[in-house]
Every structure is written in C-alpha cells, then in structure tokens.
Design a protein around this motif. Structure first.
Motif, short mmCIF file in Angstrom:
data_model
loop_
_atom_site.label_atom_id
_atom_site.label_comp_id
_atom_site.label_asym_id
_atom_site.label_seq_id
_atom_site.Cartn_x
_atom_site.Cartn_y
_atom_site.Cartn_z
N TRP A 136 45.76 24.19 35.70
CA TRP A 136 45.82 25.64 35.47
C TRP A 136 44.46 26.33 35.60
CZ3 TRP A 136 47.34 22.29 31.45
CH2 TRP A 136 46.44 22.15 30.38
N THR A 137 43.36 25.56 35.56
CA THR A 137 42.04 26.18 35.73
C THR A 137 41.16 25.28 36.60
OG1 THR A 137 42.16 27.27 33.58
CG2 THR A 137 39.98 27.08 34.56
N ILE A 138 40.58 25.88 37.63
CA ILE A 138 39.56 25.19 38.43
C ILE A 138 38.25 25.89 38.15
CG2 ILE A 138 38.79 24.48 40.72
CD1 ILE A 138 41.70 24.80 41.67
N GLU A 139 37.25 25.13 37.71
CA GLU A 139 35.93 25.69 37.44
C GLU A 139 34.97 25.35 38.57
OE1 GLU A 139 34.50 24.08 33.74
OE2 GLU A 139 35.89 25.28 32.56
N ALA A 140 33.99 26.21 38.76
CA ALA A 140 32.89 25.97 39.69
C ALA A 140 31.61 26.42 39.01
CB ALA A 140 33.10 26.73 41.00
N LYS A 141 30.55 25.65 39.18
CA LYS A 141 29.24 26.02 38.65
C LYS A 141 28.29 26.12 39.84
CE LYS A 141 30.18 23.79 34.28
NZ LYS A 141 30.39 22.47 33.77
N LEU A 156 38.48 33.50 47.22
CA LEU A 156 39.65 32.66 46.95
C LEU A 156 40.12 32.74 45.50
CD1 LEU A 156 38.84 29.58 49.19
CD2 LEU A 156 40.45 31.43 49.60
N GLY A 157 39.71 33.79 44.81
CA GLY A 157 40.24 34.04 43.48
C GLY A 157 39.46 33.50 42.32
N PHE A 158 38.29 32.95 42.56
CA PHE A 158 37.43 32.50 41.46
C PHE A 158 36.71 33.72 40.88
CE2 PHE A 158 38.13 28.58 43.67
CZ PHE A 158 37.92 27.56 42.76
N GLU A 159 36.68 33.82 39.57
CA GLU A 159 36.03 34.94 38.91
C GLU A 159 34.84 34.46 38.09
OE1 GLU A 159 38.90 36.94 36.51
OE2 GLU A 159 40.10 37.55 38.24
N PRO A 160 33.71 35.16 38.18
CA PRO A 160 32.57 34.80 37.32
C PRO A 160 32.95 35.06 35.86
CG PRO A 160 31.90 36.31 39.08
CD PRO A 160 33.39 36.26 39.09
N VAL A 161 32.68 34.08 35.01
CA VAL A 161 32.98 34.25 33.59
C VAL A 161 31.73 34.16 32.72
CG1 VAL A 161 35.39 33.51 33.75
CG2 VAL A 161 33.61 31.80 33.33
N LEU A 185 32.21 30.02 37.29
CA LEU A 185 33.36 30.74 37.83
C LEU A 185 34.61 29.93 37.52
CD1 LEU A 185 30.97 30.76 40.29
CD2 LEU A 185 32.48 32.59 41.01
N GLU A 186 35.73 30.62 37.41
CA GLU A 186 36.98 29.90 37.24
C GLU A 186 38.10 30.58 38.01
OE1 GLU A 186 38.93 31.56 33.10
OE2 GLU A 186 37.65 29.79 32.97
N ARG A 187 39.04 29.77 38.43
CA ARG A 187 40.24 30.27 39.10
C ARG A 187 41.42 29.82 38.25
NH1 ARG A 187 44.59 29.08 41.95
NH2 ARG A 187 45.21 30.50 43.60
N ARG A 188 42.15 30.79 37.72
CA ARG A 188 43.32 30.49 36.89
C ARG A 188 44.56 30.52 37.77
NH1 ARG A 188 42.85 30.58 31.22
NH2 ARG A 188 44.89 29.64 31.53
N SER A 189 45.44 29.56 37.54
CA SER A 189 46.71 29.54 38.25
C SER A 189 47.55 30.75 37.86
CB SER A 189 47.47 28.26 37.89
OG SER A 189 48.79 28.31 38.41
#
Length: 194
Positions: A136-141, A156-161, A185-189
C-alpha cells in the motif's frame, strides 16, 4: 505511454516508437535474476560513483542484494539485444507485521540509457508488481540535488512527505565528508488500504 501494463509471465515488452537519443525502440522489463547481476552491479556502481544516488559506498554481493529484495519486487529493463539498461528493486521497511505493505525502492538507469523512459518503465513495473502483492505504500529517499529522479517519481504519483536534514555523511565520491539531506517521498495505493 499511458497507464501501467499488467505484468504477465516473467517478462513484459513495451514497444516505444522513437526515442530522442536514437536508442532501441523496444524495451523488455523482466524479473531481476542472478544472471543479470554483473550488469546490475555495474549500473549500481556507476550510480554510487556520482555521489547523487545513495549513501552506499559500494554495491553488495548478489546474495546480500537478493536476500533483502523479494524477487517479485525487482526488475530489469533490457534492450532488444538483451543489454541491461537499468534496474529497480524494493525491500520491506520493517519486519513488523503492521508494515507488511510498506516498501522502499531504488531505481538506477545506465547513463547511456538516460532520457529514454527506462526509469519510468521500471517504476511502472514496480508499481504494478507491488500493487499485485498488496503493497500500500512505496517509499523513495532521494537527495535534493537529484532533480531528475525527483521529477520522475512525482510524475508517477510519489509525493514529498518531508525532508530528513543531515541524515547521513557521505563516505565516498564528490561529496565525501559532507552531511546530506534526503527528501522522503511516498506513493500510496489508490486501492489497497484506502
């Protein structure tokens, strides 16, 4: 290219009409396996050397790499001749059951394939396989200076958090000895956990 093609069998072929830098017209995305490791390791090392990709100072060996990244969450992109152009892989952020659907991803593209949409195809493949696996969540640093990666992820839908200030000190490359910030950043399903 719109939408994310479903992953079927062990490989998916995307045909791209024309690429701006005269690259191959077809890219195959397949599960990253041990046979791909020499090329994947080289691409990883190239990214490390830039000082803009990771705090790591060298790639791990295959056993360590594979142990931390489930097979269904790692992919390679190859040209028509079978040359590996890039890779993407994700690993669980925690062993705790409550975080079972949260992973952190890394994506690397060989410099000769930059600007051809390879990173986008790899991230789309990862998103599709993650959704199929119940993530449900893909993170990127990402380092703030890595503007191309930040832009790709956001498309592609990743949002800075948030920003993790002075998260770590570089031990190698052009930034050796410097403390670096990292943007999380994270992309929530849209379907899982919503």
């Amino acid at each position: 290219m719109s939408g994310t093609p479903p992953l079927v069998d062990d490989a998916v072929r995307w045909v791209r009409p024309h690429t701006p830098r005269g690259g191959p017209s077809a890219v195959t995305v397949a599960e990253l396996q041990e046979r791909h490791w020499p090329a994947v390791r080289e691409i990883y090392a190239t990214g490390i050397a830039t000082g803009q990709a990771t705090f790591e100072s060298q790639p791990p060996d295959w056993a360590r790499f594979a142990a931390g990244k489930p097979a269904h969450l790692r992919h390679v992109a190859m040209d028509e001749g079978g040359t590996v152009l890039g890779w993407v892989a994700a690993s669980p952020v925690s062993a705790r059951p409550v975080y079972a659907g949260v992973v952190e991803e890394s994506v690397y593209v060989h410099p000769s394939a930059a600007g051809r949409g390879v990173g986008r195809l790899l991230l789309q493949a990862l998103i599709a396989s993650a959704e199929a696996a119940g993530v449900w969540t893909i993170e990127a640093k990402i380092f703030p200076e890595n503007t191309a990666s930040l832009a790709l992820h956001q498309k592609l839908g990743f949002e800075p958090v948030g920003v993790r200030r002075r998260l770590g000190r570089m031990s190698h490359g052009p930034h050796a000895g410097q403390w670096r910030d990292v943007i999380l950043l994270e992309r929530r399903s849209a379907t899982i956990g919503s």
